[in-house]
Design a protein around this motif. Structure first.
Motif, PDB file in Angstrom:
ATOM      1  N   GLU A 246       0.830  -1.200   0.000  1.00 12.68           N
ATOM      2  CA  GLU A 246       0.000   0.000   0.000  1.00 12.68           C
ATOM      3  C   GLU A 246       0.870   1.257   0.000  1.00 12.68           C
ATOM      4  O   GLU A 246       0.574   2.230  -0.698  1.00 12.68           O
ATOM      5  CB  GLU A 246      -0.912   0.007   1.222  1.00 12.68           C
ATOM      6  CG  GLU A 246      -1.878   1.155   1.245  1.00 12.68           C
ATOM      7  CD  GLU A 246      -2.856   1.070   2.402  1.00 12.68           C
ATOM      8  OE1 GLU A 246      -3.590   2.057   2.587  1.00 12.68           O
ATOM      9  OE2 GLU A 246      -2.886   0.055   3.102  1.00 12.68           O
ATOM     10  N   ALA A 247       1.962   1.220   0.776  1.00 13.92           N
ATOM     11  CA  ALA A 247       2.877   2.363   0.785  1.00 13.92           C
ATOM     12  C   ALA A 247       3.515   2.553  -0.592  1.00 13.92           C
ATOM     13  O   ALA A 247       3.656   3.686  -1.072  1.00 13.92           O
ATOM     14  CB  ALA A 247       3.952   2.167   1.842  1.00 13.92           C
ATOM     15  N   GLU A 248       3.868   1.440  -1.249  1.00 12.55           N
ATOM     16  CA  GLU A 248       4.443   1.535  -2.598  1.00 12.55           C
ATOM     17  C   GLU A 248       3.433   2.132  -3.566  1.00 12.55           C
ATOM     18  O   GLU A 248       3.779   3.003  -4.376  1.00 12.55           O
ATOM     19  CB  GLU A 248       4.875   0.156  -3.084  1.00 12.55           C
ATOM     20  CG  GLU A 248       6.072  -0.420  -2.367  1.00 12.55           C
ATOM     21  CD  GLU A 248       6.342  -1.870  -2.754  1.00 12.55           C
ATOM     22  OE1 GLU A 248       5.611  -2.412  -3.616  1.00 12.55           O
ATOM     23  OE2 GLU A 248       7.269  -2.453  -2.187  1.00 12.55           O
TER      24      GLU A 248
ATOM     25  N   ASP B   6       0.814   4.035  -2.838  1.00 10.90           N
ATOM     26  CA  ASP B   6       0.605   5.443  -2.492  1.00 10.90           C
ATOM     27  C   ASP B   6       1.711   6.316  -3.060  1.00 10.90           C
ATOM     28  O   ASP B   6       1.456   7.407  -3.570  1.00 10.90           O
ATOM     29  CB  ASP B   6       0.541   5.618  -0.973  1.00 10.90           C
ATOM     30  CG  ASP B   6      -0.772   5.126  -0.389  1.00 10.90           C
ATOM     31  OD1 ASP B   6      -1.710   4.860  -1.168  1.00 10.90           O
ATOM     32  OD2 ASP B   6      -0.848   5.003   0.848  1.00 10.90           O
ATOM     33  N   GLU B   7       2.939   5.807  -2.989  1.00 14.19           N
ATOM     34  CA  GLU B   7       4.069   6.571  -3.518  1.00 14.19           C
ATOM     35  C   GLU B   7       3.994   6.689  -5.031  1.00 14.19           C
ATOM     36  O   GLU B   7       4.195   7.765  -5.596  1.00 14.19           O
ATOM     37  CB  GLU B   7       5.380   5.899  -3.111  1.00 14.19           C
ATOM     38  CG  GLU B   7       6.609   6.673  -3.517  1.00 14.19           C
ATOM     39  CD  GLU B   7       7.867   5.986  -3.026  1.00 14.19           C
ATOM     40  OE1 GLU B   7       8.873   6.080  -3.743  1.00 14.19           O
ATOM     41  OE2 GLU B   7       7.835   5.365  -1.958  1.00 14.19           O
TER      42      GLU B   7
ATOM     43  N   LEU C 281       1.302   6.433  -6.946  1.00 12.73           N
ATOM     44  CA  LEU C 281       0.139   7.230  -7.351  1.00 12.73           C
ATOM     45  C   LEU C 281       0.203   8.666  -6.843  1.00 12.73           C
ATOM     46  O   LEU C 281      -0.637   9.479  -7.201  1.00 12.73           O
ATOM     47  CB  LEU C 281      -1.144   6.567  -6.847  1.00 12.73           C
ATOM     48  CG  LEU C 281      -1.439   5.186  -7.446  1.00 12.73           C
ATOM     49  CD1 LEU C 281      -2.654   4.577  -6.777  1.00 12.73           C
ATOM     50  CD2 LEU C 281      -1.639   5.285  -8.947  1.00 12.73           C
TER      51      LEU C 281
ATOM     52  N   LEU D  21      -0.205   9.764  -3.746  1.00 13.44           N
ATOM     53  CA  LEU D  21      -1.209  10.076  -2.729  1.00 13.44           C
ATOM     54  C   LEU D  21      -0.596  10.689  -1.481  1.00 13.44           C
ATOM     55  O   LEU D  21      -1.267  11.382  -0.735  1.00 13.44           O
ATOM     56  CB  LEU D  21      -1.998   8.820  -2.361  1.00 13.44           C
ATOM     57  CG  LEU D  21      -2.821   8.214  -3.496  1.00 13.44           C
ATOM     58  CD1 LEU D  21      -3.514   6.958  -3.023  1.00 13.44           C
ATOM     59  CD2 LEU D  21      -3.835   9.211  -4.006  1.00 13.44           C
ATOM     60  N   ASN D  22       0.672  10.443  -1.240  1.00 14.56           N
ATOM     61  CA  ASN D  22       1.330  11.013  -0.064  1.00 14.56           C
ATOM     62  C   ASN D  22       1.902  12.398  -0.340  1.00 14.56           C
ATOM     63  O   ASN D  22       2.293  13.101   0.573  1.00 14.56           O
ATOM     64  CB  ASN D  22       2.466  10.094   0.403  1.00 14.56           C
ATOM     65  CG  ASN D  22       1.941   8.792   0.948  1.00 14.56           C
ATOM     66  OD1 ASN D  22       0.805   8.722   1.379  1.00 14.56           O
ATOM     67  ND2 ASN D  22       2.761   7.767   0.923  1.00 14.56           N
TER      68      ASN D  22
END
Length: 116
Positions: A64-66, A68-69, A71, A73-74
């Motif tokens: 999910e962190a990958e 988010d990065e 896309l 989103l963070n």
């Protein structure tokens, strides 16, 4: 005479060994012992399942962190706040018609297959 003593001693030792082995096996097959063995194996299986679930959860968080990065989103801290759901019990009450009460974590299910 030594030959007879040797064979007598060998037979006695074999008898003691066999008796010990049989008694140990009989103790392992008692209901209490079998129940304890089953409980120990169930606990071990539970620990393995818990470890697997924790590994899956870590992998999900990492993926999910990958995502988010990738896309982005963070990157944007100015995202709007999460939407809230109006409580269903206040819908027909005229007291709340002007200012409805909002619940962040509603207990109402949104499962479309629930009433089937």
């Amino acid at each position: 005479m030594f030959r007879r003593t040797f064979w007598f001693t060998a037979g006695a030792a074999a008898g003691v060994w066999a008796t010990t082995k049989v008694n140990r096996k009989i103790r392992q097959l008692t209901p209490e012992s079998l129940a304890a063995q089953a409980a120990n194996r169930a606990i071990e299986a539970g620990h393995r399942i818990k470890d697997f679930a924790l590994d899956v959860r870590d992998g999900m968080a990492q993926r999910e962190a990958e995502l988010d990065e990738v896309l982005g989103l963070n990157a944007d801290p100015e995202l709007p706040p999460a939407r809230r759901v109006a409580a269903l019990e206040n819908g027909g009450d005229p007291k709340y018609s002007k200012n409805p009460t909002y619940v962040e974590r509603s207990t109402y299910s949104y499962n479309r297959n629930e009433d089937h």
